[in-house]
Design a protein around this motif. Structure first.
Motif, mmCIF file in Angstrom:
data_model
loop_
_atom_site.group_PDB
_atom_site.id
_atom_site.type_symbol
_atom_site.label_atom_id
_atom_site.label_comp_id
_atom_site.label_asym_id
_atom_site.label_seq_id
_atom_site.Cartn_x
_atom_site.Cartn_y
_atom_site.Cartn_z
ATOM 1 N N THR A 56 -25.337 61.356 36.150
ATOM 2 C CA THR A 56 -26.362 61.982 35.641
ATOM 3 C C THR A 56 -25.836 63.414 35.069
ATOM 4 O O THR A 56 -24.842 64.097 35.522
ATOM 5 C CB THR A 56 -27.272 62.350 36.700
ATOM 6 O OG1 THR A 56 -28.440 63.056 36.080
ATOM 7 C CG2 THR A 56 -26.707 63.024 37.881
ATOM 8 N N THR A 57 -26.277 63.962 33.898
ATOM 9 C CA THR A 57 -26.108 65.287 33.578
ATOM 10 C C THR A 57 -27.330 66.005 33.793
ATOM 11 O O THR A 57 -27.574 67.220 33.583
ATOM 12 C CB THR A 57 -26.218 65.254 31.938
ATOM 13 O OG1 THR A 57 -27.483 64.843 31.516
ATOM 14 C CG2 THR A 57 -24.976 64.491 31.279
ATOM 15 N N VAL A 110 -32.862 60.066 42.576
ATOM 16 C CA VAL A 110 -32.379 58.745 43.716
ATOM 17 C C VAL A 110 -33.494 57.839 43.778
ATOM 18 O O VAL A 110 -33.311 56.827 44.035
ATOM 19 C CB VAL A 110 -31.463 59.414 44.717
ATOM 20 C CG1 VAL A 110 -31.379 58.333 45.739
ATOM 21 C CG2 VAL A 110 -30.291 60.041 44.157
ATOM 22 N N ALA A 111 -34.620 58.567 44.549
ATOM 23 C CA ALA A 111 -35.970 58.143 44.568
ATOM 24 C C ALA A 111 -36.502 57.138 43.529
ATOM 25 O O ALA A 111 -36.970 55.969 43.898
ATOM 26 C CB ALA A 111 -37.079 58.972 45.345
ATOM 27 N N ALA A 112 -36.408 57.450 42.458
ATOM 28 C CA ALA A 112 -36.910 56.674 41.328
ATOM 29 C C ALA A 112 -36.159 55.698 41.055
ATOM 30 O O ALA A 112 -36.481 54.501 40.669
ATOM 31 C CB ALA A 112 -36.826 57.833 40.080
ATOM 32 N N LEU A 156 -26.351 51.621 45.989
ATOM 33 C CA LEU A 156 -26.372 52.445 44.681
ATOM 34 C C LEU A 156 -25.809 53.700 44.773
ATOM 35 O O LEU A 156 -25.742 54.488 46.000
ATOM 36 C CB LEU A 156 -27.989 53.278 44.747
ATOM 37 C CG LEU A 156 -28.191 54.264 43.835
ATOM 38 C CD1 LEU A 156 -27.972 54.029 42.130
ATOM 39 C CD2 LEU A 156 -29.640 54.803 43.773
ATOM 40 N N MET A 157 -24.636 53.808 44.140
ATOM 41 C CA MET A 157 -23.811 54.967 43.978
ATOM 42 C C MET A 157 -23.804 55.861 43.053
ATOM 43 O O MET A 157 -24.649 55.701 41.921
ATOM 44 C CB MET A 157 -22.298 54.197 43.853
ATOM 45 C CG MET A 157 -22.046 53.452 44.683
ATOM 46 S SD MET A 157 -21.860 53.593 46.338
ATOM 47 C CE MET A 157 -20.208 54.718 46.331
ATOM 48 N N VAL A 158 -23.579 57.205 43.161
ATOM 49 C CA VAL A 158 -23.514 58.411 42.114
ATOM 50 C C VAL A 158 -22.372 58.897 41.794
ATOM 51 O O VAL A 158 -21.227 59.019 42.630
ATOM 52 C CB VAL A 158 -24.492 59.367 42.573
ATOM 53 C CG1 VAL A 158 -24.671 60.660 41.647
ATOM 54 C CG2 VAL A 158 -25.852 58.871 43.331
ATOM 55 N N ALA A 175 -25.673 57.292 47.217
ATOM 56 C CA ALA A 175 -26.841 58.034 46.929
ATOM 57 C C ALA A 175 -27.284 59.011 48.164
ATOM 58 O O ALA A 175 -27.584 60.001 47.575
ATOM 59 C CB ALA A 175 -27.920 56.916 46.440
ATOM 60 N N ALA A 176 -27.320 58.547 49.156
ATOM 61 C CA ALA A 176 -27.632 59.452 50.604
ATOM 62 C C ALA A 176 -26.706 60.470 50.491
ATOM 63 O O ALA A 176 -26.983 61.660 50.763
ATOM 64 C CB ALA A 176 -27.417 58.532 51.727
#
Length: 673
Positions: free
Chosen positions: A76-77, A214-216, A230-232, A242-243
């Motif tokens: 994400t930017t 993250v919630a979306a 889910l990874m970021v 994500a957590a």
């Protein structure tokens, strides 16, 4: 096992303008295979809309069962753009053991702006010995602060050597307000209180934004039946859960650019290159050396702030397809200026709102003289009302006047003071400005056709009739001004690439030299002194608009520019081919002869033997980094531990000063079974 049955990986990149999605499989050779890719507009008011648009399109193109997706990874930017544009939630900064004079260091006061700050006695010395803590002032302030801020940032003097006072303040804030709290020792083990406070402040501001993202994403995945982790992507290109990212969103600054570097290396196979990624809001330039991105050991600089976040050595410039187009003030022949602020392009506003935009543009064109607010609109971003807490009376009044439909600024604003008020609402992320951008210029020239070209042309006509210092229109036609805008964007891109190269080489005055070189390259009369420059490596151009804006780069940079086939989804692809990588640190100091003090995690312990203290430090960091690796999303991490000693020699005797123990864990992220 067939390709359809093999595990699939979904990459998502939520940018300032577009949300990209790519479906990738490890089969198909060393580079794997991109099965499908798609884009959708990023919807800041409800990020799930843009995410679902891109992912649904990918699933439809691939014709795959969502249940076959075993890992979802996202770059994400949003955090980067928020810092560049000065956006973020209103937070309270709690400084323990510091004085008001410390705010003047490392840009902390500038970053704080009008947000509240509370000073409390306390803190520790370099060996972790405590001063007396007094949180009574904080306790008195909490009832009012709890209703006017979205979170808290806590920084205590030498908290990296003993976090006890930060932990006490955090517990009190959580008990009294229930709001998110960021403690500085969680983000960095480096010394330098004001810069650590700055990093903590920015982290607290970003929490609500990343939390919504993250919630979306999690909500969308659940609705589609995708039961995958889910990874970021973090700012150094590593993946985290994500957590993990929700608690430490500051580490996602430069997430998108870092993912693009991973993607660029993956797509081209080049070991050495300059990578320039142009998006809607920013251009990010970095260097690949021997197949790895250069990291900035001093911490990432974004939006003019030097943080303590280890990230790729990326230089981020406020230049993109949606950059604000402005005119140089006071010049006989004014130059076109771009950015750093992002606007909603008129073509995009026209597509979304139709006559509400085009009718106003036509009205302004009928006026006999150009107006300074022509082609400008204000519209709410659609963020939750709670994020508008703490507005002043003038801000609240103006915010109420702005709605979900763009409103022409010449109807909205009646004074310069209101213009300043509007800019504060924009900085808070509550309002967007719509206006003429390079994306509109591309629509005028038929080089982009996904939005409303008619609205873009009206905006170009309004901009073209603005006056120069002689009172003449700056361009004869919409096409002429559009060409100037796109030429300026390519030229500035070349300057930023060269500036990055010079800075990486340690040259002073990088920006000035880069500007002069590009000026000479495009000037019809280069002057008596002729000189040129050539990069030692090609440029990899990334971003959906890279084929358009980077076509003219080679003669300006003295090397080639490679635009890969999947350049439009480089970030999303990079998000799924990376690894989890986390670290933990411990320090052993000697407060007095014969006493060795170990500071690791949230504990401080004393030893009478150096070897025992070092051994305990290594055990601690292994345990801490193993837990962090699990939290970050991998069950198969390899752990490496290194120890660096600081010693001196006095009369041929070794004198221990300090030891720094670092553990690094890395591994592929866990996937759904």
């Amino acid at each position: 096992m067939t390709a359809k049955q093999s595990p699939l990986f979904l990459g998502i990149d939520t940018g300032g303008t577009y949300t990209d999605a790519v479906l990738w499989s490890e089969e198909g050779g060393p580079k794997g295979k991109v099965l499908a890719k798609a884009k959708a507009l990023t919807t800041r008011h409800d990020l799930a809309v843009g995410i679902s648009g891109a992912v649904d399109a990918v699933l439809e193109k691939a014709g795959t069962d969502p249940a076959a997706i075993k890992l979802v990874s996202m770059s994400t930017t949003l955090a980067t753009n928020a810092l560049v544009e000065g956006q973020g939630g209103r937070v309270a900064l709690v400084m323990i053991g510091f004085s008001e004079a410390d705010l003047a260091r490392d840009g902390l006061k500038t970053a704080l702006g009008t947000d509240p700050v509370v000073f409390c006695p306390g803190g520790h010395d370099v060996h972790g010995n405590a001063a007396k803590l007094d949180l009574s002032g904080l306790e008195v302030a909490l009832p009012e602060l709890g209703g006017s801020v979205s979170g808290f940032a806590v920084c205590a003097y030498f908290a990296t050597r003993n976090p006890a006072h930060e932990l006490a303040a955090r517990a009190l804030i959580r008990e009294k307000t229930g709001l998110p709290v960021t403690a500085s020792h969680e983000l960095s083990a480096k010394l330098g209180g004001p810069r650590r406070a700055l990093t903590t402040l920015l982290n607290a501001r970003l929490i609500s934004m990343i939390d919504r993202l993250v919630a979306a994403t999690e909500g969308f995945l659940g609705h589609r039946g995708i039961a995958a982790p889910l990874m970021v992507v973090r700012g150094d290109g590593a993946l985290v859960s994500a957590a993990f990212a929700r608690q430490r969103p500051i580490e996602t600054i430069l997430s998108g650019p870092a993912a693009s570097l991973v993607g660029a290396r993956h797509m081209t196979g080049l070991d050495d290159a300059m990578v320039s990624d142009i998006g809607g809001t920013t251009t990010d330039v970095a260097v690949l050396d021997s197949g790895r991105p250069r990291l900035d050991p001093e911490g990432a600089t974004v939006g003019g702030f030097r943080t303590m976040v280890e990230a790729v050595a990326m230089r981020t410039f406020g230049l993109g397809g949606d950059s604000e187009v402005a005119l140089e003030d006071g010049a006989l022949t004014p130059k076109i200026l771009l950015g750093p602020r992002r606007l909603v392009p008129l073509a995009l506003a026209g597509m979304a709102h139709g006559e509400a935009v085009t009718t106003e543009l036509e009205r302004q064109l009928r006026a006999p003289n150009p107006g300074r607010m022509d082609g400008r609109f204000a519209v709410r971003t659609g963020v939750p009302d709670r994020l508008a807490a703490g507005l002043t009376a003038p801000e609240a009044k103006l915010y109420e006047a702005i709605g979900a439909t763009p409103l022409a600024l010449d109807r909205l604003l009646t004074s310069n003071a209101q213009n300043a008020t509007l800019n504060r609402l924009v900085a808070r992320g509550l309002v967007h400005i719509c206006g003429f951008t390079p994306s509109d210029a591309a629509h005028v020239l038929g080089k982009q056709a996904n939005w409303d070209a008619a609205a873009a042309r009206l905006g170009a006509e309004l901009f073209a009739r603005r006056r120069d210092g002689r009172g003449q229109a700056i361009a004869a036609t919409p096409e002429a001004i559009a060409e100037r805008v796109l030429t300026t964007l390519t030229r500035w891109s070349a300057e930023y690439i060269l500036e990055t190269a010079f800075a990486e080489d340690g040259l002073d005055g990088a920006a000035t030299v880069a500007h002069a070189l590009v000026q000479r390259a495009v000037d019809a009369h280069p002057g008596i002194a002729r000189f040129s420059v050539a990069l030692d490596r090609p440029v990899i151009g990334l971003g959906a608009s890279a084929p358009l804006h980077y076509a003219g780069l080679p003669p300006l940079i003295g090397n080639g520019c490679i635009v890969p086939e999947d350049t439009d989804v480089a970030n999303a692809l990079g998000a799924v081919v990376g690894q989890v990588r986390v670290s933990a640190e411990a320090r052993v100091s000697q407060p007095r002869e014969g006493l060795f003090r170990l500071a690791s995690g949230q504990t401080v312990r004393d030893f009478t033997d150096e070897a025992a203290a070092i051994a305990a430090a290594e055990v601690d960091v292994r345990a801490i980094v193993a837990e962090r690796a699990r939290d970050a999303g991998t069950d198969s991490a390899e752990i490496d531990v290194s120890t660096e000693f600081r010693v001196s020699t006095v009369e041929d005797q070794r004198m221990f000063i300090e030891a720094h123990v670092v553990a690094v864990a890395s591994g592929r992220p866990r996937i759904a079974v």
